[in-house]
Design a protein around this motif. Structure first.
Motif, short mmCIF file in Angstrom:
data_model
loop_
_atom_site.label_atom_id
_atom_site.label_comp_id
_atom_site.label_asym_id
_atom_site.label_seq_id
_atom_site.Cartn_x
_atom_site.Cartn_y
_atom_site.Cartn_z
N UNK A 166 0.81 -1.21 0.00
CA UNK A 166 0.00 0.00 0.00
C UNK A 166 0.85 1.26 0.00
N UNK A 167 2.11 1.15 0.41
CA UNK A 167 2.97 2.32 0.41
C UNK A 167 4.37 1.97 0.89
N UNK A 168 5.32 2.89 0.63
CA UNK A 168 6.70 2.70 1.07
C UNK A 168 7.38 4.06 1.09
N UNK A 169 8.42 4.17 1.93
CA UNK A 169 9.12 5.45 2.01
C UNK A 169 10.33 5.47 1.06
N UNK A 170 10.97 6.64 0.87
CA UNK A 170 12.08 6.75 -0.10
C UNK A 170 13.23 5.78 0.16
N UNK A 171 13.55 5.54 1.45
CA UNK A 171 14.66 4.63 1.74
C UNK A 171 14.33 3.20 1.31
N UNK A 172 13.06 2.81 1.47
CA UNK A 172 12.64 1.49 1.00
C UNK A 172 12.71 1.43 -0.53
N UNK A 173 12.40 2.54 -1.19
CA UNK A 173 12.53 2.59 -2.65
C UNK A 173 13.98 2.35 -3.06
N UNK A 174 14.90 3.00 -2.34
CA UNK A 174 16.32 2.88 -2.71
C UNK A 174 16.83 1.46 -2.50
N UNK A 175 16.49 0.84 -1.38
CA UNK A 175 17.02 -0.48 -1.07
C UNK A 175 16.39 -1.58 -1.93
N UNK A 176 15.09 -1.45 -2.23
CA UNK A 176 14.43 -2.50 -3.01
C UNK A 176 14.54 -2.27 -4.51
N UNK A 177 14.80 -1.02 -4.92
CA UNK A 177 14.85 -0.71 -6.34
C UNK A 177 13.48 -0.49 -6.96
N UNK A 178 12.43 -0.49 -6.13
CA UNK A 178 11.06 -0.28 -6.61
C UNK A 178 10.62 1.13 -6.28
N UNK A 179 10.03 1.82 -7.25
CA UNK A 179 9.35 3.08 -6.97
C UNK A 179 8.01 2.77 -6.32
N UNK A 180 7.56 3.68 -5.44
CA UNK A 180 6.31 3.42 -4.73
C UNK A 180 5.14 3.22 -5.69
N UNK A 181 5.09 4.03 -6.74
CA UNK A 181 3.99 3.91 -7.70
C UNK A 181 4.00 2.55 -8.40
N UNK A 182 5.22 1.99 -8.61
CA UNK A 182 5.32 0.68 -9.25
C UNK A 182 4.99 -0.45 -8.28
N UNK A 183 5.34 -0.25 -7.00
CA UNK A 183 5.15 -1.32 -6.01
C UNK A 183 3.71 -1.42 -5.54
N UNK A 184 2.99 -0.30 -5.50
CA UNK A 184 1.61 -0.33 -5.01
C UNK A 184 0.78 -1.31 -5.83
N UNK A 185 0.02 -2.13 -5.11
CA UNK A 185 -0.84 -3.09 -5.77
C UNK A 185 -0.18 -4.42 -6.04
N UNK A 186 1.15 -4.52 -5.85
CA UNK A 186 1.85 -5.79 -6.07
C UNK A 186 1.95 -6.55 -4.75
#
Length: 648
Positions: A166-186
């Motif tokens: 449902x959401x993630x912060x910028x540091x999670x984006x950096x470590x996982x390589x996923x942008x929040x908009x791309x990760x939402x719904x997965x």
């Protein structure tokens, strides 16, 4: 005009009427005013509605869907909602599905179907206002939550009960390589991909562990009890495989939360711990080295005493042509090898005698080229590339050469079939001198890399002492530097050493080496007090000094030496004393001796470091000197004669 939701006491709020039928508009105005609302204006078209809404900023708008002109109320409501965030309640006599579907796209806060009564009007207005205030509070809370998540020092992923992100912060984006908009719904298992931190083997995903836990089971008999709202969690270290190809080591806490009605979802909080792990590893290594260093220093002291006897008597025998024999020369060579090993132990314990001087690191490397070439030849070649500017560092040139020798020896052993040893220098970050030593050898495993600087760790079996790299680490650390290594099997090894740079030295800062005078073996009329707790060393030195014509008074420890000092009828000319002795140290004895005989000289001898004498006033004034064990009787005699020859 009062802001939305912030009316003055006694005022129910302001309502803008948008209605193209004038009679209906006036009727609405009277009804609203009778109910206590203020009506700042009436608009008949969509454009007028947008203009008056911006001008008056009412608390609510009653909007007819069908209006005169090219635009209807739904169009106006959409623009007002986007620009001004004012709640809109639609007035309509048309409740067909097509109209309602269009109206729903503007997120209206209610519908009033014509004709309507005053009671319906008040109810719809208050419901709409309360709904809007609640929505604003939720948005404000979401904004605060987003700001908090963006600023925390940990990566955070929020997933629903079904495991969907449902959401993630910028540091999670950096470590996982996923942008929040791309990760939402997965599914969160697609975004948070982890394996075992040590073995890189698959693990049961923490999401699956928690969803099978009691925290995610349906409540028995309806609502949960008071204690069921607490979070259940999984805490572990993983290797995270990011979408961009990275695989950082992380520590994660995954929580499953639920309230009285059931599970709410999952919160993944994790952070990178690779650097933390490395610091912990270095701290453990440092503690290990400190323990071994203390043992090494003590062992070296005892070894120096033994070697002093071996080398001393061997030297005495070899100096006599009538007693000279090949076997004694072999003993002497073995003793010298033991002496070098003892010096290695002192280097590993950071207790050897060193000289602090400012020198050009580049010049020292270039001057060592011939020596290093001899180490790696004839199978391997040496390539040296130093930077243009001098690298002025504060160190000890003997120790820095030892670093070069140990690294070159290590590289030679790693290239049994030949290869190249390269040495290059540069300036790092403007304040550090950097030396990179690389070889094209066999390389090292990760397990070997973890222990490469550990004392007594060796891959050479009986051919190595395991002190080479420990000495490198010890020397570099002593001068405020750092040493690191990277290597892979079959890819060679690269050592990087950095030392702090200093300003170019003035003439007065350059180290001066004093000239050493030579003395002949004459018979001076001098009395020497010799204090040494090691019997063999004391007897050997006493024999050498006595044969040279000195009057020698011996003692086995400091207290005995003080007693001998008090028994002498004439002043002592020279005190030769070990530094570390039971009951009374050599420094304490020297003070008593100089107090009793102000003109007496003092020669300190020790198997430990000269650092033990740091700040000693006799050394600072030149009334005392230091000689490190192992030493030969001839060296002690030469030093004694030199000191006695100095003017008082």
């Amino acid at each position: 005009m009062p802001e939305l939701g912030n009316e003055s006491p006694g005022i129910a709020g302001s309502v803008l009427v948008v209605e193209d039928e004038s009679l209906i508009a006036l009727d609405l105005q009277h009804r609203l005013m009778a109910l206590g609302y203020r009506v700042p204006g009436i608009a008949a078209t969509a454009d007028d509605a947008v203009e008056l809404a911006a001008a008056y900023m009412p608390n609510l708008i009653l909007m007819d869907i069908r209006l005169r002109g090219p635009r209807d109320g739904i169009s106006a409501a959409g623009e007002i909602r986007a620009r001004l965030d004012i709640p809109v309640v639609f007035l309509t006599a048309h409740a067909d599905m097509e109209t309602l579907q269009r109206a729903r796209q503007t997120d209206p806060f209610g519908y009033i179907v014509k004709p309507f009564g005053s009671t319906d009007l008040r109810a719809q207005i208050e419901i709409a206002r309360n709904k809007h205030q609640t929505e604003r509070k939720i948005r404000r809370s979401e904004a605060w939550l987003a700001a908090a998540l963006a600023s925390v020092g940990e990566a955070v992923i929020i997933a629903g009960f079904d495991g969907v992100v449902e959401g993630m912060n910028p540091l999670a984006e950096r470590l996982t390589g996923w942008r929040e908009a791309q990760a939402k719904g997965r599914d969160v298992t697609d975004v948070f991909v982890v394996v075992d931190a040590e073995t890189n083997r698959p693990v049961v995903h923490p999401c699956k562990l928690l969803r099978s836990s009691p925290a995610f089971q349906p409540p028995a008999g309806g609502l949960l009890g008071d204690g069921a709202a607490e979070a259940h969690r999984v805490q572990a270290e993983y290797r995270l495989f990011g979408r961009g190809g990275g695989s950082p080591l992380i520590r994660a806490v995954v929580s499953a939360n639920r309230n009285d009605e059931g599970p709410l979802g999952l919160v993944f909080a994790f952070r990178e711990i690779g650097e933390e792990r490395e610091l912990q590893r270095l701290a453990v290594q440092s503690q290990r080295m400190d323990t071994v260093a203390a043992m090494a220093g003590s062992l070296a002291h005892d070894l120096h005493n033994v070697l002093t006897v071996v080398l001393g008597y061997a030297d005495m025998v070899q100096s006599n042509p009538q007693r000279r024999c090949p076997e004694v020369e072999q003993i002497r060579r073995a003793g010298e090898m033991g002496s070098r090993l003892a010096q290695d132990l002192l280097r590993a314990s950071r207790s050897e005698v060193v000289t602090s001087e400012i020198l050009d690191w580049n010049a020292l490397i270039r001057s060592s080229e011939k020596m290093l070439s001899q180490i790696v030849s004839p199978v391997s070649t040496l390539r040296i590339e130093t930077c243009c500017e001098p690298l002025f560092v504060r160190s000890d040139q003997t120790q820095l050469r030892q670093v070069l020798v140990n690294l070159a020896t290590n590289a030679r052993d790693a290239m049994p079939g030949g290869g190249e040893l390269s040495i290059s220098t540069s300036v790092h970050a403007g304040v550090l001198g950097e030396m990179v030593v690389g070889d094209s050898g066999t390389g090292m495993t990760a397990a070997t890399l973890d222990r490469i600087f550990e004392p007594y760790f060796s891959l050479k079996g009986t051919r190595g002492t395991g002190l080479g790299m420990a000495i490198v680490h010890s020397i570099v650390s002593r001068w405020g530097g750092s040493v690191s290594v990277r290597s892979e099997l079959g890819e060679g090894s690269v050592f990087t050493i950095r030392l702090p740079l200093v300003s170019a030295p003035d003439a007065g800062e350059l180290t001066e080496v004093p000239a050493v005078s030579s003395f002949t073996k004459t018979t001076p009329a001098a009395t020497i007090l010799l204090v040494e707790d090691h019997d063999d060393i004391r007897e050997m030195l006493s024999e050498e000094l006595t044969s040279a014509g000195f009057e020698v008074v011996s003692a086995e420890d400091g207290e005995s030496g003080l007693a001998q000092l008090q028994l002498q009828e004439r002043p002592i000319d020279l005190l030769i004393t070990d530094v570390m002795m039971p009951r009374m140290t050599g420094c304490e004895l020297a003070k008593h001796c100089v107090d009793a005989c102000p003109a007496a000289k003092v020669l300190f001898i020790s198997g430990y470091s000269k650092d033990e004498l740091r700040g000693n006033p006799l050394l600072q004034t030149g009334q005392a000197a230091f000689l490190a064990k192992p030493m030969t009787p001839a060296e002690v005699l030469s030093m004694a004669m030199a000191m006695l020859a100095r003017p008082t």
